[in-house]
Write a protein that holds these residues in place. Structure first.
Motif, mmCIF file in Angstrom:
data_model
loop_
_atom_site.group_PDB
_atom_site.id
_atom_site.type_symbol
_atom_site.label_atom_id
_atom_site.label_comp_id
_atom_site.label_asym_id
_atom_site.label_seq_id
_atom_site.Cartn_x
_atom_site.Cartn_y
_atom_site.Cartn_z
ATOM 1 N N TRP A 290 47.224 25.825 38.109
ATOM 2 C CA TRP A 290 47.048 24.461 38.601
ATOM 3 C C TRP A 290 45.810 23.850 37.939
ATOM 4 O O TRP A 290 44.699 24.371 38.096
ATOM 5 C CB TRP A 290 46.869 24.468 40.110
ATOM 6 N N PRO A 291 45.959 22.741 37.211
ATOM 7 C CA PRO A 291 44.815 22.168 36.485
ATOM 8 C C PRO A 291 43.752 21.608 37.428
ATOM 9 O O PRO A 291 44.061 20.853 38.365
ATOM 10 C CB PRO A 291 45.451 21.039 35.660
ATOM 11 N N GLU A 292 42.523 21.976 37.171
ATOM 12 C CA GLU A 292 41.412 21.454 37.971
ATOM 13 C C GLU A 292 41.243 19.950 37.773
ATOM 14 O O GLU A 292 40.757 19.256 38.673
ATOM 15 C CB GLU A 292 40.118 22.180 37.592
ATOM 16 N N ARG A 293 41.648 19.434 36.624
ATOM 17 C CA ARG A 293 41.491 17.997 36.389
ATOM 18 C C ARG A 293 42.393 17.176 37.313
ATOM 19 O O ARG A 293 42.099 16.009 37.602
ATOM 20 C CB ARG A 293 41.787 17.654 34.928
ATOM 21 N N LEU A 294 43.489 17.777 37.764
ATOM 22 C CA LEU A 294 44.372 17.074 38.689
ATOM 23 C C LEU A 294 43.853 17.125 40.114
ATOM 24 O O LEU A 294 44.091 16.196 40.902
ATOM 25 C CB LEU A 294 45.785 17.669 38.646
ATOM 26 N N SER A 295 43.159 18.204 40.441
ATOM 27 C CA SER A 295 42.651 18.384 41.799
ATOM 28 C C SER A 295 41.575 19.459 41.773
ATOM 29 O O SER A 295 41.877 20.650 41.766
ATOM 30 C CB SER A 295 43.790 18.790 42.741
ATOM 31 N N PRO A 296 40.307 19.063 41.744
ATOM 32 C CA PRO A 296 39.230 20.058 41.702
ATOM 33 C C PRO A 296 39.192 20.890 42.983
ATOM 34 O O PRO A 296 39.488 20.400 44.077
ATOM 35 C CB PRO A 296 37.960 19.203 41.568
ATOM 36 N N SER A 297 38.818 22.159 42.842
ATOM 37 C CA SER A 297 38.637 23.019 44.010
ATOM 38 C C SER A 297 37.435 22.534 44.820
ATOM 39 O O SER A 297 36.408 22.152 44.262
ATOM 40 C CB SER A 297 38.435 24.470 43.571
ATOM 41 N N PHE A 298 37.586 22.566 46.145
ATOM 42 C CA PHE A 298 36.574 22.003 47.047
ATOM 43 C C PHE A 298 36.097 23.101 47.988
ATOM 44 O O PHE A 298 36.901 23.801 48.616
ATOM 45 C CB PHE A 298 37.181 20.841 47.846
ATOM 46 N N THR A 299 34.781 23.250 48.121
ATOM 47 C CA THR A 299 34.211 24.306 48.955
ATOM 48 C C THR A 299 34.345 23.961 50.440
ATOM 49 O O THR A 299 33.849 22.931 50.890
ATOM 50 C CB THR A 299 32.740 24.548 48.612
ATOM 51 N N VAL A 300 35.021 24.869 51.176
ATOM 52 C CA VAL A 300 35.233 24.656 52.612
ATOM 53 C C VAL A 300 34.480 25.676 53.455
ATOM 54 O O VAL A 300 34.330 25.487 54.671
ATOM 55 C CB VAL A 300 36.734 24.710 52.962
ATOM 56 N N ALA A 301 34.020 26.768 52.827
ATOM 57 C CA ALA A 301 33.341 27.817 53.590
ATOM 58 C C ALA A 301 32.491 28.661 52.651
ATOM 59 O O ALA A 301 32.652 28.615 51.421
ATOM 60 C CB ALA A 301 34.361 28.704 54.317
ATOM 61 N N LYS A 302 31.603 29.434 53.238
ATOM 62 C CA LYS A 302 30.767 30.377 52.501
ATOM 63 C C LYS A 302 31.083 31.792 52.988
ATOM 64 O O LYS A 302 31.163 32.041 54.195
ATOM 65 C CB LYS A 302 29.278 30.085 52.741
ATOM 66 N N LEU A 303 31.262 32.710 52.034
ATOM 67 C CA LEU A 303 31.434 34.127 52.347
ATOM 68 C C LEU A 303 30.158 34.839 51.935
ATOM 69 O O LEU A 303 29.874 34.982 50.742
ATOM 70 C CB LEU A 303 32.643 34.702 51.605
ATOM 71 N N ARG A 304 29.375 35.257 52.921
ATOM 72 C CA ARG A 304 28.070 35.855 52.646
ATOM 73 C C ARG A 304 28.131 37.366 52.873
ATOM 74 O O ARG A 304 28.591 37.831 53.921
ATOM 75 C CB ARG A 304 26.998 35.219 53.515
ATOM 76 N N LEU A 305 27.636 38.112 51.888
ATOM 77 C CA LEU A 305 27.566 39.564 51.965
ATOM 78 C C LEU A 305 26.099 39.950 52.092
ATOM 79 O O LEU A 305 25.311 39.704 51.169
ATOM 80 C CB LEU A 305 28.155 40.207 50.707
ATOM 81 N N PRO A 306 25.674 40.543 53.204
ATOM 82 C CA PRO A 306 24.268 40.950 53.332
ATOM 83 C C PRO A 306 23.988 42.194 52.499
ATOM 84 O O PRO A 306 24.897 42.872 52.019
ATOM 85 C CB PRO A 306 24.140 41.248 54.828
#
Length: 376
Positions: A290-306
Motif C-alpha cells: 500500500w503506497p504511503e503517498r496515498l495514505s501515510p501511516s498514522f501513529t495511534v499508540a506507543k509500544l514501550r519495552l522497559p
C-alpha cells in the motif's frame, strides 16, 4: 481537499467457493507437520508450522494515545489508556536451527491485556486479550488459499530442496512459479514469487530496528487498514548492535536483542494506514504494498519495552507455551481477505495440536506478571 477513506463493507472481501475444502487440506497438512516435527525438528518438541524459532518473550506496555482524529480513534483506539503487554520476537521459518539457515524474515507478535469486548475466537471470547501477529515486510507471498497449498508444501520441505545446491534451488523456484506443475502458464504465480524474492532479500538487523506489518488488511472500525509497528526514531538511534552477520555465530538475533534490552528501554510506534483506494490498496492481493503517498501511516499508540533481562532459558519456555493469533481481536478489527481468513482456524488447530504434543496447558494469561512475574 480532505482525504476520503474507504468505508468498510462486507463486500470488500471476495467469496472463494473452494475455501472450506482448501482450508481442511491446509489444516491436515499443518497438523501432520507439527506431529512429525517432534522427531524431525531437532528440538524434541512439536514446532509451530511458522515462526517455529522464538528469540525472546518481552514485557511491554501499550499506550493508546489521546486526541486521535475520529477516523483513527476506532475500536480499541477510541479509548485512551495504557495496557500491559507481552511481545514474542521470532523467525518466520517453520524450521529451527542456526539463524543463517533460517533467514531474516522475522515476526513481532503482540498480546495486550485488559482489553474490553469479546474476541472473534468462539472458543475463548472473554480472555480480555488482544493479539497482533506481524511480520517484517509490508507484503506477503501468497494471495489465495489454493496457492497456499503448494506454497506451504514448498516451505515445509525447503531444507530438502536447498540441500541439493543450485539444482535444488532451481527446482524450488520452478515449483513455486508453476504451482508444482499444477498451474496453467497464464496463471503462473509470478506476483507471489516476486514478493517472496523481495522478502528473502531482507537484510539481517537487530530485531528492534525492523518494522512489522499485519501482512493483510484488517478492519479499523468503520474503515479498512494495515497496522504496523515501527521503531520510534529517537529509540532506534540509541541501538548499538545494528547490522547483524548471521554467518558469524549460530545465534545472532537473540543475543543482540537480549543485550539491548538489558542496557536500555525501547519504543515502537503503532501506526495505522487507512485505505483510500481499493484498486491500488487491495484487500485480497497481499503482494501489493500500500503506497504511503496515498495514505501515510498514522501513529495511534506507543509500544514501550522497559529495560529487562530475557536471558534465561525459562524465558524461551514461557514464550513457547503462549499462543498468538491475528483473530484474537474484537469485531472492529477483524482480519480481511481469504488469506487472513484461513489463518483463523489454522492457527487455532495448530495451537491445540502443539500444546497437546508438548503437554502444555493451553490457557490465555490474564496479565504479563502471570507469565513473567513482577518486573524487578
Amino acid at each position: 481537499m480532505a482525504t476520503q477513506f474507504v468505508r468498510y463493507t462486507p463486500d470488500v472481501e471476495k467469496d472463494d467457493p473452494r475455501f472450506d475444502q482448501n482450508l481442511q487440506t491446509v489444516i491436515k497438512k499443518t497438523e501432520s507437520y507439527i506431529a512429525e516435527s517432534v522427531g524431525a525438528g531437532g528440538t524434541g518438541r512439536a514446532l509451530r508450522d511458522a515462526h517455529a524459532k522464538g528469540y525472546g518473550l518481552v514485557r511491554g506496555e501499550v499506550e493508546i494515545l489521546d486526541g486521535l482524529p475520529p477516523e483513527y480513534a476506532q475500536g480499541i483506539y477510541a479509548t485512551p489508556g495504557t495496557h500491559d503487554a507481552l511481545i514474542r520476537f521470532s523467525n518466520g521459518s517453520p524450521h529451527a536451527g542456526a539463524d543463517a539457515r533460517l533467514g531474516a524474515a522475522t515476526g513481532l507478535a503482540l498480546k495486550m491485556f485488559g482489553m474490553p469486548g469479546p474476541t472473534l475466537l468462539e472458543d475463548e471470547p472473554d480472555t480480555g486479550t488482544f493479539d497482533y501477529a506481524n511480520i517484517n515486510g509490508p507484503i506477503f507471498f501468497c494471495n489465495t488459499v489454493e496457492h497456499y497449498l503448494f506454497i506451504q508444501d514448498l516451505f515445509l520441505n525447503a531444507p530438502a530442496y536447498f540441500a541439493q545446491g543450485r539444482p535444488g534451488m532451481h527446482r524450488f523456484f520452478t515449483d513455486f512459479v508453476t504451482g508444482k506443475g499444477t498451474l496453467d502458464r497464464d496463471d503462473w504465480a509470478w506476483d507471489e514469487f516476486l514478493a517472496y524474492l523481495r522478502l528473502s532479500k531482507t537484510p539481517p538487523v537487530n530485531l528492534l530496528l525492523s518494522s512489522y506489518w499485519t501482512m493483510g488488511a484488517v478492519r479499523h472500525g468503520d474503515h479498512i487498514a494495515k497496522v504496523r509497528f515501527t521503531p520510534e526514531p529517537s529509540a532506534a538511534a540509541k541501538v548499538v548492535r545494528r547490522d547483524l552477520d548471521t554467518a558469524s555465530e549460530q545465534e545472532v538475533f537473540r543475543p543482540a536483542l537480549q543485550a539491548e534490552l538489558l542496557e536500555r528501554p525501547f519504543t515502537f510506534d503503532i501506526q495505522v494506514q487507512l485505505c483510500t483506494d481499493l484498486a491500488r490498496m487491495p484487500v485480497e492481493d497481499t503482494t501489493v504494498e500500500w503506497p504511503e503517498r496515498l495514505s501515510p501511516s498514522f501513529t495511534v499508540a506507543k509500544l514501550r519495552l522497559p529495560r529487562q533481562d530475557i536471558s534465561g532459558p525459562e524465558n524461551l519456555e514461557k514464550m513457547d507455551a503462549l499462543s498468538f493469533t491475528p483473530w484474537r481481536v474484537t469485531a472492529e478489527h477483524a482480519p480481511l481477505g481469504n488469506i487472513m481468513r484461513v489463518r483463523k482456524e489454522v492457527y487455532r488447530r495448530s495451537s491445540i495440536e502443539r500444546h497437546q504434543l508438548n503437554r502444555q496447558p493451553r490457557t490465555e494469561p490474564r496479565s504479563a506478571d502471570e507469565v513473567l512475574g513482577p518486573l524487578r
